[in-house]
Enzyme design. Sequence first.
Site, PDB file in Angstrom:
ATOM      1  N   ARG A   1     -14.210   7.956   5.562  1.00 21.47           N
ATOM      2  CA  ARG A   1     -12.920   7.340   5.928  1.00 21.47           C
ATOM      3  C   ARG A   1     -12.530   6.346   4.841  1.00 21.47           C
ATOM      4  NH1 ARG A   1     -15.484   8.984  10.572  1.00 21.47           N
ATOM      5  NH2 ARG A   1     -14.296  10.650  11.530  1.00 21.47           N
TER       6      ARG A   1
ATOM      7  N   ASP B   1     -16.631  14.766   6.273  1.00 25.74           N
ATOM      8  CA  ASP B   1     -15.854  14.665   7.510  1.00 25.74           C
ATOM      9  C   ASP B   1     -14.475  15.268   7.256  1.00 25.74           C
ATOM     10  OD1 ASP B   1     -14.852  13.694  10.114  1.00 25.74           O
ATOM     11  OD2 ASP B   1     -16.635  12.438  10.072  1.00 25.74           O
TER      12      ASP B   1
ATOM     13  N   HIS C   1     -15.383  18.245  12.657  1.00 19.95           N
ATOM     14  CA  HIS C   1     -15.209  17.254  11.580  1.00 19.95           C
ATOM     15  C   HIS C   1     -15.391  17.905  10.210  1.00 19.95           C
ATOM     16  CE1 HIS C   1     -14.564  13.657  13.949  1.00 19.95           C
ATOM     17  NE2 HIS C   1     -15.614  13.910  14.702  1.00 19.95           N
TER      18      HIS C   1
ATOM     19  N   GLU D   1     -18.042  15.922  18.712  1.00 19.38           N
ATOM     20  CA  GLU D   1     -16.589  16.046  18.820  1.00 19.38           C
ATOM     21  C   GLU D   1     -16.054  17.346  18.222  1.00 19.38           C
ATOM     22  OE1 GLU D   1     -15.448  11.329  18.810  1.00 19.38           O
ATOM     23  OE2 GLU D   1     -15.676  12.269  16.841  1.00 19.38           O
TER      24      GLU D   1
ATOM     25  N   TRP E   1     -25.152   8.721  21.174  1.00 16.16           N
ATOM     26  CA  TRP E   1     -24.093   7.753  20.868  1.00 16.16           C
ATOM     27  C   TRP E   1     -23.119   7.561  22.018  1.00 16.16           C
ATOM     28  CZ3 TRP E   1     -18.686   8.546  20.106  1.00 16.16           C
ATOM     29  CH2 TRP E   1     -18.251   9.864  20.203  1.00 16.16           C
TER      30      TRP E   1
ATOM     31  N   TYR F   1     -22.540   0.149  17.868  1.00 13.08           N
ATOM     32  CA  TYR F   1     -21.421   0.436  16.959  1.00 13.08           C
ATOM     33  C   TYR F   1     -20.889  -0.873  16.366  1.00 13.08           C
ATOM     34  CZ  TYR F   1     -21.045   5.471  17.460  1.00 13.08           C
ATOM     35  OH  TYR F   1     -21.287   6.830  17.383  1.00 13.08           O
ATOM     36  N   PHE F   2     -21.101  -1.026  15.087  1.00 11.89           N
ATOM     37  CA  PHE F   2     -20.698  -2.270  14.436  1.00 11.89           C
ATOM     38  C   PHE F   2     -19.272  -2.181  13.880  1.00 11.89           C
ATOM     39  CE2 PHE F   2     -25.438  -3.411  13.457  1.00 11.89           C
ATOM     40  CZ  PHE F   2     -25.663  -3.544  14.823  1.00 11.89           C
ATOM     41  N   ASP F   3     -18.573  -1.073  14.235  1.00 15.09           N
ATOM     42  CA  ASP F   3     -17.143  -1.041  13.912  1.00 15.09           C
ATOM     43  C   ASP F   3     -16.334  -1.679  15.041  1.00 15.09           C
ATOM     44  OD1 ASP F   3     -17.818   1.071  15.613  1.00 15.09           O
ATOM     45  OD2 ASP F   3     -16.432   2.506  14.690  1.00 15.09           O
TER      46      ASP F   3
ATOM     47  N   TRP G   1     -18.684   3.011  11.161  1.00 13.63           N
ATOM     48  CA  TRP G   1     -17.573   3.925  10.860  1.00 13.63           C
ATOM     49  C   TRP G   1     -16.491   3.115  10.191  1.00 13.63           C
ATOM     50  CZ3 TRP G   1     -19.156   8.727  11.495  1.00 13.63           C
ATOM     51  CH2 TRP G   1     -20.155   8.983  12.433  1.00 13.63           C
TER      52      TRP G   1
HETATM   53  C1  ACM Z   1     -19.466   9.590  16.656  1.00 13.50           C
HETATM   54  O1  ACM Z   1     -19.259   8.382  16.721  1.00 13.50           O
HETATM   55  N1  ACM Z   1     -18.470  10.454  16.716  1.00 13.50           N
HETATM   56  C2  ACM Z   1     -20.795  10.116  16.524  1.00 13.50           C
END
Ligand code: ACM
Length: 525
Positions: free
Chosen positions: A162, A191, A262, A325, A391, A416-418, A465
């Site tokens: 990203r 991705d 992805h 996903e 996750w 998740y550190f985002d 992310w």
């Molecule tokens: C993920 O956060 N889609 C693994």
Amino acid sequence: MRPVPLLLFFVIRLCSAQSLWLIPVPQQVVIKGGFFPLHSQCVLRDSAGRGAPAWSAMEAVLGRLGLDLPEIGRDPRTDKKSDGGIYLKVRETEAPGHYRLLIEPRYLEVAGSPSGVFHGLMTLAQLILGAPKAQDTVYLPCLQMEDQPRFGWRGMHLDVVRHFFPVEFLKKYIDLLALYKFNVFHWHLTDDQGWRIEIKKYPQLTQKGSVRHGSMVGHYNEGRVDDLPYGGFYTQDEVREVVRYAAERHITVVPEIEMPGHAQAALAVFPRLSCTGGPFEVGRVWGIYEDVFCTKEEVFDFLKDVLTEVASLFPSPYIHIGGDECPKTRWKVCGVCQGNIRRLGLRDEHALQSYFIRRIEAILQGLNKKLMGWDEIMEGGLAQTATVMSWRGTEGGLQAAMQGNDVVMSPGRPCYFDHRQKVPEDSLTIGGYNPLSAVYAYEPIPPQLPSEKHVHILGAQGNVWTEYMTHPAKVEYMVLPRLPALSEVLWSPAIKRDWQDFLRRIQVHKTFWQAGNYQYCETVE
Ligand code: ACM
Ligand code: ZN
């Protein structure tokens, strides 16, 4: 021996186990009073020469944090007991990560397994950073320490798709992992929005697939996209350099190549690998794309070629194949995919995904690698040798461990550190509120899991992310101080955790980060 400045003498006498500043907190430590003066007349005594690379890596990490150790002498004779000796004793037979650190007035010793000696030197590095210093001498508190990790998988992830991060930043990031005794760097390389690893057989993947012709501006919900080309990729030489750098710090790099979803960047280059034939462009918006790899044979041939090159670049026993996903929209109406479902007697498209993952599992087995994937790989039946990264909460991980599969825990909260770390939100983030205190309180073993299954929880991982992290400084800001909190969860015995004491120690570590020019979040909640 040099005279000790009087004030320092009292500072050192005040040292107690409760006043050390180590993160993660060690398993056992006894402070003995007195100090070891570290200065240029010290001599590194390392009989087989196996500790020297770890010492050099420690010097490099300290250099990163603005501290240049004086050059010290080297002498292979370990039998010679002299003032100022620094003994490194590497023993292959000890448990991974285990070390003993002994600091006496006249000598200092680090003994343990190969990774243990390195982690012991990272403990020493933290002591050096925080210890009193005068006249080019560092006064290290005398102590005896016995330490080893609670979990074998202590991971940090980074999405370089990203937003792209240069090798120099990856090294800075890896040094942070090393300082806090992480041993896995999960490198998310492909991705929808870009393909970032050179594959010699398919140069177009990076020539074309690494560049998107626009990126989202502001939050996803605003729906704004600019038209600026954005790209970047790592050559295989650069990949080898990152792997080497991490290995010097006893960190395994686990690459992630996303499939079957992805995959839009790959499909933009090779639309025939999709169900519809395209055409596609490298993704400009974040989120989930409907077009994914088809289940035709050509796709498995292509992925086998890619994974063969990837396997040769990464010594890691694991290759992460994503698996998350993956919409089934195209598979539902694709002649080849529906034909596969009928021919193989599969129940539905979830079973087709399971078939896809098992085919990849077989390819990886042929390359002597183990498959790892996000918890969606369980849908339609979990491949026997797969390791699951949980996750979407912990349910997938719990189920997989019950079935006897290995698991790495990485539930959105608190891994998740985002997600934002303070209220009100101070910058653009995603996914909700995940404060430092939640990370610090995390227990990776689900309470419902019977004790005989605990071995299947390899550990946990923090994920980064980067939709809303356009520059290295933002990555640093998002992981500090949550990364050190996770390190204590993963390394230290659970009973040793102490939130108030952690907050005290964090204040000391802020001075390290400042010296290393790492950005961090000042507020702790
Ligand atoms: C993920 O956060 N889609 C693994
Ligand atoms: Zn198809």
